[in-house]
Design an enzyme around this catalytic site. Structure first.
Site, PDB file in Angstrom:
ATOM      1  N   HIS A  36      17.025  35.083  57.399  1.00  0.00           N
ATOM      2  CA  HIS A  36      15.410  35.523  56.907  1.00  0.00           C
ATOM      3  C   HIS A  36      15.174  34.780  56.372  1.00  0.00           C
ATOM      4  O   HIS A  36      15.153  34.028  54.934  1.00  0.00           O
ATOM      5  CB  HIS A  36      15.779  36.566  56.328  1.00  0.00           C
ATOM      6  CG  HIS A  36      13.987  37.021  55.879  1.00  0.00           C
ATOM      7  ND1 HIS A  36      13.642  38.158  54.932  1.00  0.00           N
ATOM      8  CD2 HIS A  36      13.323  37.683  57.299  1.00  0.00           C
ATOM      9  CE1 HIS A  36      12.311  38.573  54.190  1.00  0.00           C
ATOM     10  NE2 HIS A  36      12.384  38.503  55.882  1.00  0.00           N
ATOM     11  N   HIS A  80       5.161  33.037  53.588  1.00  0.00           N
ATOM     12  CA  HIS A  80       5.346  33.746  53.869  1.00  0.00           C
ATOM     13  C   HIS A  80       4.218  34.674  53.498  1.00  0.00           C
ATOM     14  O   HIS A  80       3.094  35.905  54.426  1.00  0.00           O
ATOM     15  CB  HIS A  80       6.948  34.483  53.888  1.00  0.00           C
ATOM     16  CG  HIS A  80       6.763  36.486  53.661  1.00  0.00           C
ATOM     17  ND1 HIS A  80       5.885  36.695  52.611  1.00  0.00           N
ATOM     18  CD2 HIS A  80       7.541  37.058  54.813  1.00  0.00           C
ATOM     19  CE1 HIS A  80       6.036  38.008  53.033  1.00  0.00           C
ATOM     20  NE2 HIS A  80       6.977  38.549  53.840  1.00  0.00           N
ATOM     21  N   GLU A 133       7.436  34.452  62.990  1.00  0.00           N
ATOM     22  CA  GLU A 133       6.426  35.792  62.546  1.00  0.00           C
ATOM     23  C   GLU A 133       4.899  34.859  62.531  1.00  0.00           C
ATOM     24  O   GLU A 133       5.287  34.266  62.020  1.00  0.00           O
ATOM     25  CB  GLU A 133       7.133  36.684  61.146  1.00  0.00           C
ATOM     26  CG  GLU A 133       6.246  37.098  61.563  1.00  0.00           C
ATOM     27  CD  GLU A 133       6.439  38.126  60.293  1.00  0.00           C
ATOM     28  OE1 GLU A 133       5.488  38.600  59.721  1.00  0.00           O
ATOM     29  OE2 GLU A 133       7.210  38.122  59.848  1.00  0.00           O
TER      30      GLU A 133
END
Length: 271
Positions: A36, A80, A133
Site C-alpha cells: 500500500h 494520496h 487508484e
C-alpha cells in the site's frame, strides 16, 4: 402481489445493480500481495508513494498500490491526500498547486519529492503488478483519460480502481480492456465521508451497474459483510482487501483467494 414475487423482484433488481463484469481478468493479479503506497517508513526518510518506497517494494517482489491525482496544471502526480498537510506540512490542496510548486515541497521532511505518475511508472518499469487508484476529485474524467494515456506504454501488469463509480464508468467507456475495480468501505465509514444516502449506495455496491467492475476492493475490517459474501458466493467476484496492517489480519486472509493490499514498512514488517 404475492410475497414470493416481491422477493424475487428484489433479488433480480439487486443482482442487476451489483453484478460485476464476467471474464476472469483478475486471475494474474492474485500471484502476489500488494504494498500500500509502496514499502515505506515515513519516520525514516522512505516516504509513502515515493520512488524509493516503490523501489523497495520491487526489490521485495511485492506488487504496488498507488494513488494518482491531478496538479493544477494537469499533471498526474502520485499522492494520496486531498491536502498537503499530513505529508508536507502545507495546508493547501494538491489540485491548487502546479507540478513545480508541488515538487518544491519535501515529503515527510525527507529529501524525497512528490513523483509524477510517469516517473513512478519509469522507476517500477514493469517489475511488479500495479493497482492504480484514481482519487475521486471533480476532474475525474481528465484523471481517467491521462491515467489511461500514461499506461498505454507501460510494459507490466496493471489494473485501475476508484471509490468514484463515475470514474470507473468513464474508464469502461474509453478503455474497456483495462481491468477495473470498485473501492468500497463499510456503511458507517461511507456515510461519514459522503453522507448517509450516498454512503448506503456505495457500501452496498449499488453502482456496479454503471461500471461493471472486474473486482471489488473492500475494507478488510468488513471482509465478513454480507455484500462481500454474496459477491464471492454468487457472482464469483474477485475481492481485494485493504488495508492489511497486522499479522492477525494477514493470517486470517491467507490462502483464501483474496487480492491483499498490505501496509508494510520498508523492512518488510507491518506498519
Amino acid at each position: 402481489m404475492p410475497l414470493f414475487w416481491i422477493l424475487l423482484l428484489v433479488v433480480v433488481v439487486y443482482a442487476f445493480l451489483t453484478g460485476p463484469r464476467r471474464g476472469g481478468r483478475m486471475a494474474r493479479f492474485q500471484d502476489c500481495d500488494y504494498a500500500h503506497r509502496g514499502m515505506y517508513d515515513n519516520l525514516r526518510d522512505v516516504p509513502e508513494n515515493s520512488l524509493l518506497a516503490f523501489e523497495r517494494a520491487c526489490l521485495h517482489g511485492r506488487g504496488i498500490e498507488l494513488d494518482v491525482r491531478l496538479s493544477k496544471d494537469g499533471v498526474l502526480v502520485v499522492f494520496h491526500d486531498d491536502t498537503l498537510e499530513r505529508a508536507c506540512g502545507d495546508g493547501r490542496n494538491v489540485e491548487d498547486l502546479t507540478l513545480c510548486e508541488l515538487q518544491s515541497l519535501p515529503l515527510f521532511g525527507s529529501d524525497a519529492r512528490i513523483p509524477t505518475f510517469a516517473e513512478a511508472l519509469e522507476r517500477i518499469d514493469g517489475r511488479v503488478p500495479l493497482i492504480v487508484e484514481i482519487k475521486h476529485e471533480e476532474r475525474y474524467r481528465e484523471s481517467v483519460q491521462k491515467t489511461v494515456e500514461a499506461l498505454r506504454w507501460y510494459k507490466g501488469l496493471y489494473c485501475i480502481e476508484s471509490f468514484n463509480p463515475f470514474a470507473l464508468r468513464e474508464l469502461r467507456r474509453i478503455a474497456p480492456e483495462i481491468p477495473r475495480g470498485q473501492l468500497a468501505a463499510g456503511l458507517l465509514d461511507s456515510a461519514r465521508d459522503v453522507g448517509p444516502i450516498v454512503g448506503f449506495v456505495l457500501a452496498n455496491l449499488l453502482t456496479n451497474c454503471l461500471s461493471r467492475p472486474d473486482f471489488i476492493a473492500y475494507d478488510v475490517r468488513h471482509m465478513g459483510a454480507w455484500q462481500i459474501w454474496l459477491q464471492r458466493r454468487f457472482f464469483r467476484t474477485p475481492i481485494a482487501l485493504w488495508t492489511i496492517r497486522t499479522e492477525e489480519q494477514a493470517m486470517e486472509t491467507s490462502g483464501k483467494g483474496y487480492i491483499r493490499i498490505c501496509e508494510w514498512l520498508n523492512n518488510g514488517e507491518f506498519a
